[in-house]
Design a protein around this motif. Sequence first.
Motif, PDB file in Angstrom:
ATOM      1  N   ILE A 100       0.831  -1.208   0.000  1.00 34.52           N
ATOM      2  CA  ILE A 100       0.000   0.000   0.000  1.00 34.52           C
ATOM      3  C   ILE A 100       0.868   1.262   0.000  1.00 34.52           C
ATOM      4  O   ILE A 100       0.545   2.251  -0.663  1.00 34.52           O
ATOM      5  N   LEU A 103       1.701   1.820  -3.519  1.00 29.88           N
ATOM      6  CA  LEU A 103       0.565   2.244  -4.348  1.00 29.88           C
ATOM      7  C   LEU A 103       0.141   3.679  -4.041  1.00 29.88           C
ATOM      8  O   LEU A 103      -0.472   4.337  -4.874  1.00 29.88           O
ATOM      9  N   VAL A 104       0.459   4.140  -2.835  1.00 30.26           N
ATOM     10  CA  VAL A 104       0.153   5.531  -2.473  1.00 30.26           C
ATOM     11  C   VAL A 104       1.223   6.478  -3.031  1.00 30.26           C
ATOM     12  O   VAL A 104       0.952   7.640  -3.308  1.00 30.26           O
ATOM     13  N   ALA A 262      -9.261  -3.765  -8.947  1.00 28.09           N
ATOM     14  CA  ALA A 262      -8.872  -3.653  -7.532  1.00 28.09           C
ATOM     15  C   ALA A 262      -9.249  -2.274  -6.998  1.00 28.09           C
ATOM     16  O   ALA A 262      -9.751  -2.152  -5.876  1.00 28.09           O
ATOM     17  N   ARG A 263      -9.029  -1.254  -7.789  1.00 30.62           N
ATOM     18  CA  ARG A 263      -9.354   0.105  -7.319  1.00 30.62           C
ATOM     19  C   ARG A 263     -10.866   0.288  -7.193  1.00 30.62           C
ATOM     20  O   ARG A 263     -11.324   1.185  -6.493  1.00 30.62           O
ATOM     21  N   ARG A 264     -11.640  -0.555  -7.865  1.00 24.73           N
ATOM     22  CA  ARG A 264     -13.099  -0.483  -7.708  1.00 24.73           C
ATOM     23  C   ARG A 264     -13.569  -1.313  -6.521  1.00 24.73           C
ATOM     24  O   ARG A 264     -14.426  -0.906  -5.760  1.00 24.73           O
ATOM     25  N   ARG A 265     -12.979  -2.518  -6.375  1.00 24.31           N
ATOM     26  CA  ARG A 265     -13.486  -3.445  -5.363  1.00 24.31           C
ATOM     27  C   ARG A 265     -12.672  -3.457  -4.071  1.00 24.31           C
ATOM     28  O   ARG A 265     -13.149  -3.952  -3.049  1.00 24.31           O
ATOM     29  N   GLY A 266     -11.440  -2.998  -4.140  1.00 17.88           N
ATOM     30  CA  GLY A 266     -10.633  -2.876  -2.927  1.00 17.88           C
ATOM     31  C   GLY A 266      -9.983  -4.154  -2.444  1.00 17.88           C
ATOM     32  O   GLY A 266      -9.478  -4.191  -1.327  1.00 17.88           O
ATOM     33  N   HIS A 268      -7.194  -5.435  -3.128  1.00 15.95           N
ATOM     34  CA  HIS A 268      -5.757  -5.277  -2.898  1.00 15.95           C
ATOM     35  C   HIS A 268      -5.459  -4.692  -1.508  1.00 15.95           C
ATOM     36  O   HIS A 268      -4.357  -4.831  -0.999  1.00 15.95           O
ATOM     37  N   LEU A 269      -6.466  -4.054  -0.925  1.00 15.14           N
ATOM     38  CA  LEU A 269      -6.233  -3.417   0.376  1.00 15.14           C
ATOM     39  C   LEU A 269      -6.160  -4.436   1.512  1.00 15.14           C
ATOM     40  O   LEU A 269      -5.711  -4.137   2.599  1.00 15.14           O
TER      41      LEU A 269
ATOM     42  N   LEU B  57      -6.762   8.855  -1.176  1.00 10.76           N
ATOM     43  CA  LEU B  57      -5.395   8.500  -1.574  1.00 10.76           C
ATOM     44  C   LEU B  57      -5.335   7.928  -2.993  1.00 10.76           C
ATOM     45  O   LEU B  57      -4.251   7.665  -3.510  1.00 10.76           O
ATOM     46  N   GLY B  58      -6.484   7.694  -3.586  1.00 10.26           N
ATOM     47  CA  GLY B  58      -6.508   7.114  -4.933  1.00 10.26           C
ATOM     48  C   GLY B  58      -6.385   5.600  -4.938  1.00 10.26           C
ATOM     49  O   GLY B  58      -6.223   4.985  -5.985  1.00 10.26           O
ATOM     50  N   LEU B  59      -6.467   4.988  -3.752  1.00 13.51           N
ATOM     51  CA  LEU B  59      -6.391   3.526  -3.700  1.00 13.51           C
ATOM     52  C   LEU B  59      -7.707   2.891  -4.122  1.00 13.51           C
ATOM     53  O   LEU B  59      -7.751   1.754  -4.581  1.00 13.51           O
ATOM     54  N   LEU B  60      -8.775   3.633  -3.944  1.00 12.79           N
ATOM     55  CA  LEU B  60     -10.115   3.171  -4.331  1.00 12.79           C
ATOM     56  C   LEU B  60     -10.780   4.233  -5.189  1.00 12.79           C
ATOM     57  O   LEU B  60     -10.560   5.442  -4.966  1.00 12.79           O
ATOM     58  N   VAL B  74      -8.708  13.218  -8.110  1.00 11.93           N
ATOM     59  CA  VAL B  74      -7.829  12.163  -7.586  1.00 11.93           C
ATOM     60  C   VAL B  74      -7.795  10.944  -8.516  1.00 11.93           C
ATOM     61  O   VAL B  74      -6.753  10.309  -8.678  1.00 11.93           O
ATOM     62  N   VAL B  75      -8.926  10.629  -9.114  1.00 15.09           N
ATOM     63  CA  VAL B  75      -8.964   9.429  -9.960  1.00 15.09           C
ATOM     64  C   VAL B  75      -8.186   9.665 -11.253  1.00 15.09           C
ATOM     65  O   VAL B  75      -7.357   8.844 -11.653  1.00 15.09           O
TER      66      VAL B  75
END
Lengths: 273, 252
Positions: A100, A103-104, A262-266, A268-269, B57-60, B74-75
Amino acid sequence: MPDGPEPVSLFAWRPMAGILYRQAVLYRRSLPRWMEIFYWPLLDLLVWGFLTLYLKRIPSFLPSAVVSLLGALLLWDMLYRAQQGISVMFLEEIWSRNLIHLLVAPVTPYHIVFAAIVSSFGKVLLSSTVAATLAYFLFSFKIFSLGIDLLFFIGALLAMGWALGIMTTAVILRFGQEAEVLAWGVIFLFQPFSAVFNPVAVLPPFAAALSRFVPASYVFEGMRSLLTVGTMPLRDLFMAYLLDGVYMAGAVFLYAGVIRRARRRGFHLKLGS
Amino acid sequence: MGESGGEVLVSEKVSKRYLPGGPFAVKEVDLRLRAGEVVSMVGPNGAGKSTLVQMMLGLLIPDGGSIRIFGRDVVAERRRIAHRINYASTDLSLPYALTVRENLLTYALIYNMKRPRERVSRLLALLGLESFADRKVGALSTGQVARMGIAKALVNDPEILFLDEPTATLDPEVSGQLRHLLAGMVRERGMALLYTSHNMREVERFSDRIVLMREGEIAAQGTAASLMERYKTQDLEALFLLLAERKDVAVA
């Protein structure tokens, strides 16, 4: 801010250097990691080398077949390490709960993959150099007795390894650590159809048909052709790179798709937690 | 550049569901953050705090609404924002086989910092990490790992810092030092700080504004004093329990 951050372009060297620096530090002080690079190639080399010593004593056995066995072994190890270099580096990010952070950071998933490719290339170079040197001193086998053209085939093998590494990474990202067995096992799915130690001609029809879609089969066929005929089998080389292109495009497509999802469903978090 | 009125972060009607048709993790949240402001988000587990921060943070990717940081979406423009923000969470760590110094140097490089070694030395001094700078992360205590995580989050001098329970694993003395350090950065550099916490005393003393979340929505927000006055509670702890347990209490 005189020493403040700047936007990170796709071609910025520092972020890449950061990821590679970490890999270098990990290897600098870890004996098990060094063993991992040298241990398996050395054992494989000893087992197959001793076999070739025995085969050489059989009058009917062709000397070229002995060379072919050791050459195939060294090339197979390069393919295996190229794939593993990508997948395992990604897994290490998960194990250390660091993914993470990456990815940040102002890097893209493509920076991460590209750094993994560079790192895997370094490991392949290192382990292959050691294995080839040992093969020379222990069994008088010179890898480049197959000709400098072999480098083109090695390039095709590495590209296949990297494509499979990226695909494996995508699957691990999607399904989590349950899928990490793929990092070590996926390449062996391809081994029976890669004609590593045997020509495609001896394969049963279904396996021969499948091998047409595996870049490595053209590489190993090409290597044997280099040995027996002595000329560069351009058709094999072309087919290997063509299929590599398809594999790589598929891998990038899959990786990009999984990242998007992953960015839609999360999912990866939750990795590594 | 920030948006008008010094706003560095603007989220408008942001919603998120992890499964199509499933419950909302975050529902139509409007939240603004100004430069030099400390905002704490509190709420029970599952209230949507982490999901909201992860979207910032752009993770989601939000299902609805928009989040703009420094005026950028952000996206669509995460890479143009990411070098100006940073994040630390007690859920995360850094590679165990590397020392604190090596990990910070890695991130100074990843964040494209000039003179990365100098930057790391300054951070080690700033966070009081010098005595274990050359110790591997695997040999550190939980509190030391948390401090290292915060050092990593400060590696790029962020203009917005997101912290997820930053002091949860720290002893009171170190927590106080950290709050003092962060308050200085907020005051002197105009850094905006958005953090989540379950420590109501800390939230009360440290925040300019408190955002209380419940079931994916903002149940209440304001200064500690204004919230306690509005809901007629003695302290934030009582307010937290009131809003978390009594769903019939009207939100404001």
